[in-house]
Enzyme design. Structure first.
Site, PDB file in Angstrom:
ATOM      1  N   ASP A 356       0.836  -1.209   0.000  1.00 22.65           N
ATOM      2  CA  ASP A 356       0.000   0.000   0.000  1.00 22.65           C
ATOM      3  C   ASP A 356       0.871   1.260   0.000  1.00 22.65           C
ATOM      4  O   ASP A 356       0.504   2.276   0.586  1.00 22.65           O
ATOM      5  CB  ASP A 356      -0.980   0.001   1.182  1.00 22.65           C
ATOM      6  N   HIS A 663     -14.636   0.004  11.749  1.00 22.86           N
ATOM      7  CA  HIS A 663     -14.927  -0.226  13.170  1.00 22.86           C
ATOM      8  C   HIS A 663     -13.679  -0.437  14.015  1.00 22.86           C
ATOM      9  O   HIS A 663     -13.788  -0.608  15.224  1.00 22.86           O
ATOM     10  CB  HIS A 663     -15.895  -1.404  13.320  1.00 22.86           C
TER      11      HIS A 663
HETATM   12 CA    CA Z   1      -4.299   2.588  -0.301  1.00 20.64          CA
END
Ligand code: CA
Length: 744
Positions: A356, A663
């Site tokens: 990421d 959450h």
């Molecule tokens: Ca991302």
């Protein structure tokens, strides 16, 4: 009977939390527009109302054009585009407020934004009017001198679109051009508003809202075209940047960042080149990712538009592109022609990215003196932890060095321009502890650059993450598909171990010398996820913090000179402007975004509420803020835990994959979204099913997950959350009965 009463009490608490969580008014469906499921086939024709050939715009409001934007330094009293100028330095030549008098800075006015999610917008200020956004892509026009409300535009995004957000319904602001205000709504509609009235001139669907794309970024306008990208690479989309004509919303061009199915042919030569760097059948796993969700910059002299490209879908490259490959243009900075979208050059920060590691972070253009020569450079501190200086004419790498401690690579090889990875970093055999985490060493919070000090001011994140191979991977359309082991992404049960991890979660303001590629000074904060920065000619750097302060530092030394208690965490960047000879500094406050949602345990320990406001300051300002009421503690009332360890383990895995993003890690919420451990539905098997798979609460943002998880999996999640509620209750009791301590 006791159980029944407790359930009722818990229902009441849950309702309060849900109501407090967001706008309580359900909004209408946003998915009314009829568009095809292929984003590439979205018709460029604007949706209702049909475009007026000549939009009725006021020439007086937001009359920004190419000349004014290119000469923005001649009118420093305005803040006319996202990074103030096309170079996006976020440096203001204004110096009335400076290191000698900032101690007398005070609140001039505040404006309540009336949403309760993260506030990330950079305000635009033109000729005395401020245009800003709150969460849910709502636009507010204000008198920049007084904060008086002029108009509000609410695109009424359906709250169930939250299912497709990684980081809440946040929005980073508008663009203005020749009497129009442009905003990208979370559900993909791009709006052109009359700057004087807020009325819609035209709107266009930039993607099908049924697909897991979102818009959170601010548009830019270059040469009469509105540029807007999208997000969603965690979920499974094919990223692109679009250019629409400002007059009628007609699509001028679209640049895809990753190739589609080669059997269908390529849109251009750039896609053909990119496809040679991919393996496998990535287009069947959501589309490859590579979303253009935030940064852009423009050089009018070179006539080059720059944008940053995000991560792959799934993150795990071994699944996405088995056997490797660079996977262009993931994690790249791309330069194109703004008239046509024609590819010119690219630089890939993280070839074959698997963590990421987006390159969507701030792009800043500057002229730097390097080895005696003034170079036209582009600077970026992307998620991967390296600070890059590129030649912005050619994309040539000039220098790169790590701006935080990193564990995945040793350095960038200057001969190849590629990072030299550490063995095991791709977590193919065993889990790997990595710095920086998937949140990056720097995320979307804009950095700034002062030509006076020559320093870049970076809101740094210093957080580890553990990545591992999943036992199995199934592409699950519409939810997060990271392709990493959900369990290794969770926290250990042992609280002492958790506390030790918590101690590694850090954040700081870093002043970086881009010429020497080294640190000039730093300010350590209590934690990460602090605000974007603003640098000024008054030798100031201004930044809001996660722990609720707005702070002014000396830009050359980092000495703290002044601060103001904001009552809430600050993530947005400040701006500054001048009206009738008086300088103002303004910042939007309101805690939220990815870290606030996911790292619940950490956030609950700090326990600051979301209070969404515009705060504007001037020398001698005397305004104040009303007190905040805040009840951070989760009320634990779990039913008996009956499920087997296997069921609970299944619940944990599914929870981490599907629920965690909103959450919170290990069912500890950041309290912007309900903490499920306090949910009354833990008592109610059928009610849980009705919510999780039946869409009972979709108008409050909890969409149905019937397409993503089975009824058995849903109940396994419930069992896991019950277990975690008992854990939280025990910890609370351990810490002292009746004492109000943070949950978790
Ligand atoms: Ca991302």
């Amino acid at each position: 009977m006791i159980r029944y009463l407790l359930t009722l009490a818990a229902v009441a608490i849950l309702s309060t939390v849900l109501t407090a969580c967001d706008r309580s008014e359900p909004v209408g469906a946003a998915g009314e527009s009829a568009v095809t499921t292929d984003p590439g086939a979205v018709a460029p024709e604007p949706l209702e109302p049909p475009p007026a050939a000549q939009p009725s715009v006021s020439p007086a409001a937001a009359s920004v054009d190419a000349r004014r934007l290119q000469q923005a330094d001649k009118e420093p009293g305005n803040w006319m585009s996202h990074g103030r100028t096309y170079s996006e330095q976020r440096f203001s030549p204004l110096a009335q407020i400076n290191d000698g008098n900032v101690a007398s800075l005070g609140l001039a006015w505040s404006y309540d934004l009336e949403t309760q999610r993260g506030i990330e917008a950079t305000s635009i200020v033109v000729d005395g009017v401020m245009y800003t956004t709150s969460s849910w892509s709502i636009v507010h026009a204000l008198d920049a001198r007084t904060g008086e409300h002029l108009w509000t535009f609410d695109p009424e995004v359906a709250q169930e679109k939250l299912k497709h957000t990684c980081c809440g319904p946040v929005n980073r602001g508008v663009a203005v051009w020749k009497g129009q205000v442009f905003v990208g709504a979370l559900d993909g509609r791009l709006f052109a508003l009359d700057a004087a009235s807020g009325k819609v001139n035209w709107q266009v669907a930039t993607f099908d809202p049924a697909l897991p794309y979102t818009i959170t970024g601010a548009p830019r306008v270059v040469k009469g075209k509105v540029l807007i990208g999208n997000g969603g690479a965690e979920f499974g989309v094919r990223g692109y940047l679009s250019a629409y004509n400002v007059k009628d919303g007609g699509l001028a061009w679209r640049f895809y960042t990753v190739p589609g199915d080669p059997a269908l042919g390529f849109e251009n030569d750039a896609m053909k080149m990119a496809a040679a760097t991919w393996n496998g059948e990535w287009w069947k796993l959501g589309g490859g990712g590579g979303t253009v969700w935030d940064s852009m910059a423009y050089d009018p002299k070179l006539d080059l538009l720059y944008f940053g490209v995000g991560n792959g879908t799934p993150w795990n490259q071994e699944i996405r592109s088995p056997g490797g490959g660079d996977n262009l243009f993931l994690s790249s900075i791309v330069a194109v022609r703004p008239d046509t979208g024609e590819y010119v050059w690219h630089y890939q920060t993280t070839p074959g990215e698997s963590w990421d590691y987006t390159a969507t972070q701030s792009i800043i253009l500057a002229d730097l003196k390097l080895a005696g020569t003034t170079r036209k450079v582009l600077m970026q501190a992307p998620k991967n932890g390296f600070f890059y200086v590129l030649d912005r004419q050619t994309g040539e790498l000039i220098s790169a060095d790590n701006y935080i401690n990193i564990t995945w690579a040793t350095h960038v090889d200057m001969a190849t321009g590629r990072p030299v990875e550490v063995s095991g970093a791709r977590y193919q055999d065993t889990p790997f502890t990595i710095f920086p985490s998937y949140l990056g060493g720097h995320n979307w919070h804009p950095m700034s650059f002062s030509p006076d000090t020559g320093l870049v001011y970076i809101p740094v994140l210093d957080i580890p993450a553990v990545y591992g191979q999943p036992e199995t991977f199934r592409y699950n359309p519409g939810v997060a598909n990271t392709g990493t082991d959900g369990i290794s992404g969770g926290l250990p049960d042992d609280q002492a171990e958790r506390d030790a991890i918590g101690a590694l979660v850090k954040g700081r303001l870093l002043a970086w010398n881009p010429v020497a590629q080294k640190e000039a000074w730093r300010v350590e904060y209590r934690g990460p996820w602090n605000g974007g920065t603003l640098a000024t000619a008054g030798n100031l750097v201004l930044q809001g913090t996660a722990d609720g302060k707005f702070v002014a530092y000396r830009a050359d030394s980092g000495e703290a000179l002044w601060n103001f208690t904001t009552q809430t965490g600050v993530v947005a960047p400040p701006v500054t402007y001048e009206i009738d000879g008086e300088q103002y500094i303004s910042v939007n406050v309101g805690w939220g975004g990815a870290f606030a949602l996911v790292f619940g345990e950490y956030v609950q320990a700090e326990s600051l509420p979301n209070v969404s406001r515009v705060l504007t300051f001037k020398l001698g300002g005397k305004a104040g803020l009303p007190p905040v009421e805040w009840q951070p503690a989760v009320v634990f009332n779990p039913p008996e835990l009956k499920a087997s360890p296997e069921t609970i383990k299944q619940g944990l895995t599914t929870y981490q994959d599907v629920c965690m993003g909103c959450h919170g890690l290990n069912a500890v919420s950041g309290l912007i979204v309900p903490d499920l451990r306090g949910s009354a539905y833990l008592w109610d098997e059928k009610g849980w099913e009705d919510v999780v798979r039946g869409g009972l609460l979709k108008e409050r943002g909890m969409a149905s997950f019937a397409d993503n998880i089975s009824a058995v999996e849903a109940q396994a999640i419930r069992s896991y959350v019950i277990q975690q509620a008992w854990r939280g209750k025990a910890l609370r009791e351990q810490a002292g009965a009746g004492k109000d301590v943070p949950a978790g």
